[in-house]
Write a protein that holds these residues in place. Structure first.
Motif, PDB file in Angstrom:
ATOM      1  N   SER A  61       0.185  24.051 -21.452  1.00 31.32           N
ATOM      2  CA  SER A  61      -1.270  23.954 -21.536  1.00 31.32           C
ATOM      3  C   SER A  61      -1.629  22.698 -22.318  1.00 31.32           C
ATOM      4  CB  SER A  61      -1.864  25.184 -22.244  1.00 31.32           C
ATOM      5  OG  SER A  61      -1.634  26.356 -21.504  1.00 31.32           O
ATOM      6  N   THR A 207      -5.926  33.835 -20.580  1.00 30.92           N
ATOM      7  CA  THR A 207      -6.289  33.034 -19.410  1.00 30.92           C
ATOM      8  C   THR A 207      -5.182  33.096 -18.369  1.00 30.92           C
ATOM      9  OG1 THR A 207      -5.274  30.969 -20.184  1.00 30.92           O
ATOM     10  CG2 THR A 207      -7.516  31.430 -20.922  1.00 30.92           C
ATOM     11  N   THR A 229      -3.285  26.400 -19.135  1.00 29.18           N
ATOM     12  CA  THR A 229      -4.720  26.127 -19.104  1.00 29.18           C
ATOM     13  C   THR A 229      -5.021  24.707 -19.582  1.00 29.18           C
ATOM     14  OG1 THR A 229      -5.149  28.451 -19.591  1.00 29.18           O
ATOM     15  CG2 THR A 229      -6.979  26.929 -19.929  1.00 29.18           C
TER      16      THR A 229
END
Length: 254
Positions: A61, A207, A229
């Motif tokens: 991420s 997420t 993410t």
């Protein structure tokens, strides 16, 4: 009856009726509301991800943004997983102070318009909206109506859940820096979804893979679990507002 008197009475009735219609229209859900002031995040505003107990990511991420790309954990261990950031990582200290600011922001309850659970497939103007559980499936469009200062505040008494490939998009001057999600318990963002705004959850946030957040993720008492993410925490822009004109259907020539 005198013709002049009759005309005056008709004109008066029309004026009163017009006033009633105007007031009624102003109170309709989805029409322009009084301008809301932004929530104050204070030192929490510089964190792309901020959690009390843990920040983890199952797959890589990234966190960037002009407002701050810091990662903070209050009382837990250092973040785990592959996290790239242009900011700094803080455990305890400043992160705890930032969590206090975030908690105050979460407690800033506005008198908003009650809304149904499902926000997808809707276009909303600036204002405060409140509900029990909130969900976004499909696309939620936030219309700034030509103002870069338009503020949108969504308060979920319990959960916020966004569907797979769902999105929150901005038009007509609305900015991600002025969108806030106050979540009474936990927030779950679907895979391949795009969330816009500061998500401040009382408990935890998770997420899905290849999700995008244009804003922040803040878990006041729990953890933030990322599934891969991209987070972009940008500040407000002073660029001129470009208003999108309504679509025009060309006449049919027969």
């Amino acid at each position: 009856m005198n013709k002049k008197v009759t005309l005056k009475r008709k004109a008066k009735r029309a004026l009163v009726l017009g006033s009633v219609i105007a007031v009624g229209f102003a109170l309709l859900p989805g029409t322009a509301s009084a301008l809301e002031a932004p929530l104050s995040l204070a030192t929490a505003s510089t964190y792309g991800v901020l959690a009390n107990t843990a920040v983890t990511t199952a797959t890589p991420s990234s966190i960037t943004g002009s407002a701050g790309a810091n990662i903070g954990v209050g009382v837990g261990a250092a973040p785990t997983g592959t996290l790239s950031t242009s900011g700094v990582v803080t455990v305890g200290g400043a992160a705890l102070t930032a969590l206090v600011s975030a908690s105050s922001s979460l407690a800033d309850v506005r008198s908003g318009t009650s809304t149904l659970t499902e926000l997808g497939a809707r276009t909303l103007v600036a204002g405060a909206y409140t509900g029990g559980e909130l969900a976004v499936n499909g696309t939620l469009t936030l219309d700034g109506a030509g103002s870069a200062d338009s503020v949108f505040i969504f308060r979920a008494a319990s959960t916020l859940v966004t569907g797979v490939s769902s999105s929150v998009v901005l038009i007509n001057g609305a900015q991600a820096c002025n969108v806030y999600w106050q979540v009474g318990s936990s927030a779950t963002l679907g895979a391949s979804s795009t969330m816009t705004g500061h998500v401040i959850a009382q408990a935890s946030i998770s997420t899905g893979v290849t999700s995008v957040v244009n804003g922040q993720l803040i878990a006041v008492t729990g953890a933030v679990t990322l599934g891969g993410t991209t987070i972009v925490n940008n500040g407000c822009s002073s660029a001129p507002v470009v208003v999108t004109p309504p679509a025009v259907t060309p006449p049919v020539v027969t």
